[in-house]
Design a protein around this motif. Structure first.
Motif, short mmCIF file in Angstrom:
data_model
loop_
_atom_site.label_atom_id
_atom_site.label_comp_id
_atom_site.label_asym_id
_atom_site.label_seq_id
_atom_site.Cartn_x
_atom_site.Cartn_y
_atom_site.Cartn_z
N VAL A 109 0.97 -1.31 -0.09
CA VAL A 109 0.06 -0.13 -0.20
C VAL A 109 0.79 0.98 0.02
O VAL A 109 0.61 2.09 -0.86
CB VAL A 109 -1.06 -0.15 1.30
CG1 VAL A 109 -1.77 1.32 1.54
CG2 VAL A 109 -1.96 -1.17 0.97
N LEU A 110 1.80 1.29 0.83
CA LEU A 110 2.77 2.48 0.76
C LEU A 110 3.56 2.41 -0.41
O LEU A 110 3.71 3.71 -0.88
CB LEU A 110 4.00 2.35 1.93
CG LEU A 110 3.42 2.40 3.29
CD1 LEU A 110 4.50 1.95 4.38
CD2 LEU A 110 2.95 3.62 3.82
N LEU A 111 3.84 1.44 -1.08
CA LEU A 111 4.71 1.61 -2.47
C LEU A 111 3.64 2.07 -3.39
O LEU A 111 4.24 2.94 -4.24
CB LEU A 111 5.27 0.26 -2.70
CG LEU A 111 6.36 -0.24 -2.15
CD1 LEU A 111 6.43 -1.63 -2.36
CD2 LEU A 111 7.48 0.38 -2.26
N GLU A 112 2.53 1.70 -3.44
CA GLU A 112 1.49 2.22 -4.58
C GLU A 112 1.30 3.82 -4.23
O GLU A 112 1.23 4.45 -5.09
CB GLU A 112 0.22 1.34 -4.47
CG GLU A 112 0.15 0.12 -4.99
CD GLU A 112 0.50 0.29 -6.54
OE1 GLU A 112 -0.54 1.06 -7.05
OE2 GLU A 112 1.16 -0.15 -7.21
N ALA A 113 1.12 4.11 -3.05
CA ALA A 113 0.85 5.62 -2.83
C ALA A 113 2.19 6.48 -3.01
O ALA A 113 1.96 7.48 -3.65
CB ALA A 113 0.38 5.65 -1.47
N SER A 114 3.20 5.90 -2.96
CA SER A 114 4.22 6.62 -3.13
C SER A 114 4.75 6.68 -4.65
O SER A 114 5.13 7.78 -5.26
CB SER A 114 5.61 5.75 -2.78
OG SER A 114 5.61 5.63 -1.35
N ARG A 115 4.04 5.93 -5.66
CA ARG A 115 4.09 5.91 -6.79
C ARG A 115 3.23 6.88 -7.48
O ARG A 115 3.72 7.68 -8.20
CB ARG A 115 3.61 4.50 -7.66
CG ARG A 115 4.14 4.15 -8.84
CD ARG A 115 4.10 2.74 -9.44
NE ARG A 115 2.86 1.97 -9.32
CZ ARG A 115 2.34 1.92 -10.55
NH1 ARG A 115 2.64 2.46 -11.79
NH2 ARG A 115 1.00 1.22 -10.31
N ARG A 116 2.06 6.80 -6.85
CA ARG A 116 0.92 7.79 -7.39
C ARG A 116 1.55 9.34 -7.07
O ARG A 116 1.43 10.11 -7.95
CB ARG A 116 -0.39 7.69 -6.70
CG ARG A 116 -1.12 6.79 -7.46
CD ARG A 116 -2.67 6.75 -7.17
NE ARG A 116 -2.79 6.03 -5.85
CZ ARG A 116 -2.84 4.97 -5.74
NH1 ARG A 116 -2.84 3.97 -6.65
NH2 ARG A 116 -2.65 4.40 -4.42
N PHE A 117 2.20 9.28 -6.03
CA PHE A 117 2.52 10.85 -5.48
C PHE A 117 3.91 11.29 -5.75
O PHE A 117 4.48 12.18 -5.36
CB PHE A 117 2.23 11.17 -4.06
CG PHE A 117 1.04 11.14 -3.93
CD1 PHE A 117 0.11 12.37 -3.46
CD2 PHE A 117 0.03 9.79 -3.51
CE1 PHE A 117 -1.19 12.32 -3.12
CE2 PHE A 117 -1.33 9.83 -3.40
CZ PHE A 117 -1.89 11.24 -3.02
N SER A 118 4.74 10.48 -6.52
CA SER A 118 6.03 10.73 -7.03
C SER A 118 7.06 10.99 -5.93
O SER A 118 7.63 12.15 -5.93
CB SER A 118 6.01 11.88 -8.15
OG SER A 118 4.98 11.64 -9.20
N LEU A 119 6.91 10.37 -5.13
CA LEU A 119 7.98 10.36 -3.90
C LEU A 119 9.57 10.66 -4.31
O LEU A 119 9.77 9.88 -5.23
CB LEU A 119 7.87 9.17 -3.20
CG LEU A 119 8.00 9.39 -1.55
CD1 LEU A 119 6.63 10.10 -0.98
CD2 LEU A 119 7.88 8.18 -0.82
#
Ligand code: NAD
Ligand code: DAU
Length: 346
Positions: A109-119
């Motif tokens: 879940v953290l990885l997916e969110a990070s991908r969407r928000f261009s961490l």
């Protein structure tokens, strides 16, 4: 910009939060406050008028996608250090379900969110346990993973999933694999604080098997300094071992604790061994050392300071060592004390 520290109310996470705050960074903590999470670990920050300005606490699950995305938007997150995990091997042997949910699915879940928000940076805090037992020598980052209990297998899943997001999506991931941590504010289910606090209470110290398993101890402050160094100097897509260079037999560590507390060695009781117990962990840390970092704290000094802290902070651990903990302790140890499978050799 804000760094999101998941699991920041736990043992290592809380030390890392303090380190980031002291450097003037803005920190958001996401923590589910499981039995292992403890806001007391962050009390000095929460109650300090200046430090609390740099700090925001979110109680929640890293596996809750909506909540994670809400924090990303609210806080303008550019970096994640993911400490959140179910972390105790013995509990994973009793029941693995939460371990799969947090240490694997939560990482997803953290990885997916990070991908969407261009961490900008994602640090996945993995562990030396993913390599399994070191029969000889020491593990390098390129060695095969061979986890042997449900905790380490779920951590290996999170570790490799993070790597896959680097390879596949070029998400800027760095993975760290540290050895056994010790220091202040460690939950008393773990070996060193359990033995210190039991000794302070004149209770038996349940040493698994023959006590000749080897762990490489790193002080939590050294571990956090290593992660910080890697955050600034490490390369995306890379794995870094962080070892303490302090390999010790468990029985020798138990003796050090008892001697420091001036308690009799007869408090040690060899009990039935942990199922699938890894005999030795050992890390080759030359990759990190070549970058210019090494641990500083000598085990005997760090252990003595840690013992001192537990002696002076009995309110902290006595609050934990009742209720749920005693229920767990009785389930975990009552049959072990009764069912010893090792000769008393010391
Ligand atoms: P800990 O058990 O003390 O703390 C874990 C924290 O994570 C707790 O505050 C808990 O409430 C929180 N948490 C658990 N599940 C969560 C979820 N689903 N969502 C949000 N928060 C959740 O653990 P620790 O010893 O501080 O370990 C921290 C990290 O370092 C873990 O990832 C662990 O695998 C890794 N690690 C630990 C060691 C060690 O020796 N302790 C060594 C190497 C790596
Ligand atoms: O190596 C890194 C790992 O170290 C982390 O990834 C884990 O999160 C952390 O819990 C720790 O795992 P260990 O299983 O090595 O730690 P633990 O404190 O549970 O045990 C340390 C050693 O002491 C191990 O050989 C088992 C032994 N032990 C432990 C307990 C709790 C005992 O002999 N008696 C005990 O009661």
């Amino acid at each position: 910009m804000t760094i999101l520290i998941t699991g920041g109310a736990g043992f290592i996470g809380s030390h890392f939060v303090r380190r980031m705050i002291n450097q003037g960074k803005r920190v958001a903590v996401l923590d589910k406050l499981t039995y292992a999470g403890n806001l007391e670990n962050l009390k000095d920050i929460i109650e300090d008028p200046k430090m609390s300005q740099q700090f925001k606490f979110y109680k929640g699950d890293i596996g809750n996608q909506e909540f994670v995305e809400h924090i990303f938007v609210e806080e303008n997150i550019d970096t994640i250090a993911n400490f959140a995990a179910e972390s105790h091997v013995d509990r994973s042997i009793r029941s693995a379900s939460n371990f799969i949910d947090t240490d694997m699915k939560g990482v997803f879940v953290l990885l997916e969110a990070s991908r969407r928000f261009s961490l900008k940076k994602f640090i996945q805090i993995s562990t030396d346990e993913v390599y399994g037992t070191a029969h000889q020598g020491a593990f390098k980052e390129t060695d095969a993973l061979n986890p042997s209990n449900p905790y380490s297998a779920s951590k290996a899943g999170g570790d490799r999933l993070a790597y896959a997001y680097w390879v596949t999506y070029k998400l800027p991931i760095i993975i760290t694999r540290a050895s056994n941590n010790y220091g202040t504010n460690q939950h008393p289910e773990k070996f060193i604080p359990l033995f210190i606090t039991n000794a302070l209470e004149d209770k038996k110290l349940p040493l698994y098997g023959d006590g000749r398993q080897i762990r490489d101890w790193i002080h939590v402050e050294d571990h956090c300094a290593g992660i910080d160094f890697i955050m600034n100097h490490g390369q995306d897509g890379e794995v870094y071992n962080i070892g303490g260079g302090n390999e010790r037999y468990n029985i020798d560590t138990a003796h050090l604790i008892l001697d420091e507390l001036k308690k009799p060695r007869s408090l040690i009781e060899h009990v039935k061994d942990r199922e699938g117990h890894d005999r030795r962990y050992a890390l080759d840390c030359s990759k990190l050392m070549l970058l210019g970092w090494k641990p500083r704290i000598k085990f005997e000094n760090g252990l003595s300071d840690t013992i001192h802290w537990y002696r002076n902070n009995q309110v902290w651990w006595k609050r934990i060592k009742n209720g749920e903990f005693m229920e767990y302790y009785n389930k975990q140890y009552s049959h072990r004390f009764a069912d010893t499978d090792v000769q008393q050799t010391h």
